[in-house]
Design a protein around this motif. Structure first.
Motif, short mmCIF file in Angstrom:
data_model
loop_
_atom_site.label_atom_id
_atom_site.label_comp_id
_atom_site.label_asym_id
_atom_site.label_seq_id
_atom_site.Cartn_x
_atom_site.Cartn_y
_atom_site.Cartn_z
N ARG A 2 0.83 -1.18 0.00
CA ARG A 2 0.00 0.00 0.00
C ARG A 2 0.88 1.25 0.00
O ARG A 2 1.96 1.26 0.58
CB ARG A 2 -0.88 -0.01 1.24
N LEU A 3 0.41 2.33 -0.64
CA LEU A 3 1.24 3.52 -0.80
C LEU A 3 0.47 4.80 -0.47
O LEU A 3 0.66 5.83 -1.10
CB LEU A 3 1.80 3.60 -2.23
N ARG A 4 -0.39 4.75 0.56
CA ARG A 4 -1.12 5.96 0.93
C ARG A 4 -0.17 7.02 1.50
O ARG A 4 -0.34 8.22 1.24
CB ARG A 4 -2.17 5.64 2.00
N ASN A 5 0.80 6.60 2.30
CA ASN A 5 1.60 7.56 3.06
C ASN A 5 3.05 7.11 3.21
O ASN A 5 3.57 7.01 4.33
CB ASN A 5 0.98 7.75 4.45
N PRO A 6 3.74 6.84 2.09
CA PRO A 6 5.14 6.41 2.21
C PRO A 6 5.98 7.46 2.92
O PRO A 6 5.95 8.64 2.57
CB PRO A 6 5.58 6.20 0.76
N ASP A 213 -2.92 21.74 9.34
CA ASP A 213 -4.15 22.09 8.62
C ASP A 213 -3.87 22.28 7.13
O ASP A 213 -4.67 21.84 6.28
CB ASP A 213 -4.77 23.36 9.20
N ALA A 214 -2.76 22.91 6.81
CA ALA A 214 -2.40 23.09 5.40
C ALA A 214 -2.08 21.75 4.75
O ALA A 214 -2.40 21.53 3.57
CB ALA A 214 -1.21 24.04 5.29
N LEU A 215 -1.46 20.86 5.51
CA LEU A 215 -1.21 19.51 4.99
C LEU A 215 -2.52 18.82 4.63
O LEU A 215 -2.65 18.24 3.55
CB LEU A 215 -0.46 18.67 6.04
N ARG A 216 -3.50 18.89 5.52
CA ARG A 216 -4.79 18.24 5.27
C ARG A 216 -5.47 18.85 4.05
O ARG A 216 -6.07 18.15 3.23
CB ARG A 216 -5.68 18.35 6.50
N THR A 217 -5.39 20.16 3.92
CA THR A 217 -6.00 20.82 2.77
C THR A 217 -5.38 20.34 1.47
O THR A 217 -6.08 20.00 0.50
CB THR A 217 -5.86 22.35 2.89
N GLU A 218 -4.05 20.29 1.44
CA GLU A 218 -3.36 19.87 0.22
C GLU A 218 -3.61 18.39 -0.07
O GLU A 218 -3.81 17.99 -1.22
CB GLU A 218 -1.86 20.15 0.34
N ALA A 219 -3.62 17.56 0.97
CA ALA A 219 -3.85 16.13 0.77
C ALA A 219 -5.28 15.87 0.32
O ALA A 219 -5.53 15.01 -0.54
CB ALA A 219 -3.55 15.36 2.06
N ALA A 242 -3.05 9.11 5.84
CA ALA A 242 -3.72 7.81 5.69
C ALA A 242 -5.23 7.95 5.79
O ALA A 242 -5.98 7.33 5.02
CB ALA A 242 -3.21 6.84 6.75
N ALA A 243 -5.69 8.77 6.73
CA ALA A 243 -7.14 8.94 6.91
C ALA A 243 -7.78 9.52 5.66
O ALA A 243 -8.86 9.09 5.23
CB ALA A 243 -7.40 9.85 8.11
N ASP A 301 -12.60 -3.28 6.07
CA ASP A 301 -13.72 -2.51 6.61
C ASP A 301 -13.54 -1.01 6.45
O ASP A 301 -14.34 -0.22 6.92
CB ASP A 301 -13.92 -2.85 8.10
N GLY A 302 -12.42 -0.61 5.80
CA GLY A 302 -12.19 0.81 5.57
C GLY A 302 -11.45 1.49 6.70
O GLY A 302 -11.18 2.67 6.62
#
Length: 305
Positions: A2-6, A213-219, A242-243, A301-302
Motif C-alpha cells: 500500500r502507498l497511501r503515506n510512504p 491544517d495546510a497539509l490536510r487541505t493539500e492532501a 492515511a485517513a 472494513d475501511g
C-alpha cells in the motif's frame, strides 16, 4: 504494498530508520539521495542494507499486524553512487527501488536491466523487486511521461514538486497554498501518465511539518484530483494522510454494491442502483475504490491500518 503515506527516512540515521519502520506508514523509503550528504553516502548505504536485513529477519518474529513495505531511494543514474547503491540493496532484497530524477522510459528500462542482472547474481527471483519513479523532477522529464508497458516492475509514479520548481526557477506554491501554474500543469500531466500506465500516482511531500491544517487541505485536494497517496517527510504526517486517502465506509459500501450488482448481471451493460444509472465507468471507479481500501485484503472494513 500500500502507498497511501510512504514515509522518507534518511538512510544515514539508524534512529530515524527504526522509528519509521515502527510507525504506521504503509511503506518506508530509505533515502540514499537528497537527505544524505556526500561524505555520508557510503555509510548510509551500509546502514540501509543492515536495516533491510534486520527488518526481514524481524518479520518472522512479529505478532499479527501490518508491516511497512521497504523502498530504497537510490542516487540518480549518472552519479558515482548509483550502481553501487543498486548492487548493495538488491542483495538485501527491498520491496522496491525508487528512482529519482527519472527523465523518461529509457531510464526505467536501464534500471530494469540492472535489476534483472543483480537479482540473478544474488540468486533472487527476477522481477521480485518493484520500481517507483520520481517522474517530474525536471522540465525534461515532463516531455517523456510515456511509461505504459515499459516494465512490469513499475508500481507507481511519484510527483516531485520541489526539484521541478527549482528547474523553473519558481516557488512551487503561492503564499495561499495554490500551485503555481507550471507545477499545476506538471501535476496534471503526472496524473495522466500514471492513469495511462495503469499505476497509482503519489503526490509530492508537504514541506512544512508545523502546518497540519495546510497539509490536510493539500492532501484532500490530492484525493479529489485522483492521487492514491502522498509522500510523507515526518511521522506526524502519517495518520492524517492515511485517513484522507482511505475511502470512507459509505464509499466502500457503494463500491461493493456496484461490484456485486455487475457480478450478478454479467450480460447487462447498464444497471440501476438506488434509482441511478450505472455503466462500465462506474464499475471501474468502484473497483478502484475497493482496491484503495484493500477490500478482500487488509483493512477491508475501511479502517486505517
Amino acid at each position: 504494498m500500500r502507498l497511501r503515506n510512504p514515509l522518507f527516512a534518511p538512510a544515514d540515521s539508524e534512529r530515524k530508520i527504526q522509528k519509521a519502520l515502527a510507525s504506521a506508514a504503509d511503506a518506508v523509503i530509505l533515502d540514499l539521495e537528497d537527505s544524505v550528504a556526500v561524505a555520508a553516502k557510503e555509510t548510509a548505504r551500509l546502514v540501509a542494507v543492515a536495516a533491510i536485513n534486520a527488518h526481514r529477519e524481524g518479520l518472522g518474529e512479529r505478532s499479527a499486524g501490518p508491516s511497512p513495505g521497504v523502498i530504497v531511494r537510490v542516487n540518480p543514474y549518472g552519479t558515482p553512487w548509483h550502481l553501487a547503491d543498486l548492487a548493495a540493496v538488491v542483495a538485501a532484497g527491498p520491496d522496491a527501488i525508487l528512482l529519482p530524477k527519472c527523465n523518461g522510459p529509457d531510464d526505467l528500462r536501464r534500471l530494469d536491466h540492472h535489476l534483472e542482472a543483480l537479482e540473478t547474481a544474488a540468486g533472487r527471483a527476477v522481477g521480485g523487486i518493484g520500481v517507483l519513479a520520481l517522474a517530474t523532477e525536471s522540465a525534461l522529464a515532463l516531455q517523456n511521461l510515456h511509461y505504459r508497458g515499459v516494465t512490469p516492475r513499475l508500481r507507481a509514479l511519484l510527483f516531485g514538486a520541489e526539484d521541478l520548481s527549482a528547474d523553473f526557477g519558481i516557488a512551487p506554491r503561492h503564499p495561499d497554498g495554490r500551485w503555481t501554474a507550471p507545477i499545476a500543469a506538471a501535476r496534471a500531466a503526472l496524473l495522466t501518465a500514471a492513469a495511462a500506465a495503469g499505476v497509482p500516482a503519489i503526490d509530492t511531500p508537504f514541506p512544512d511539518t508545523r502546518a497540519p491544517d495546510a497539509l490536510r487541505t493539500e492532501a484532500a485536494a490530492a484525493v479529489s484530483d485522483g492521487f492514491s497517496g502522498k509522500q510523507c517527510i515526518h511521522p506526524d504526517q502519517i495518520a492524517p494522510v492515511a485517513a484522507l486517502f482511505t475511502p470512507s465506509p459509505d464509499r466502500i459500501a457503494w463500491a461493493r454494491a456496484v461490484r456485486d450488482l455487475f457480478a450478478g448481471n454479467p450480460q447487462q451493460g447498464v444497471l440501476t442502483l438506488d434509482g441511478r444509472m450505472l455503466d462500465g465507468p462506474h464499475l471501474k471507479l468502484a473497483e478502484r475504490i475497493l482496491s484503495a481500501a484493500f477490500v478482500d485484503g487488509d483493512a477491508a472494513d475501511g479502517t486505517v491500518a
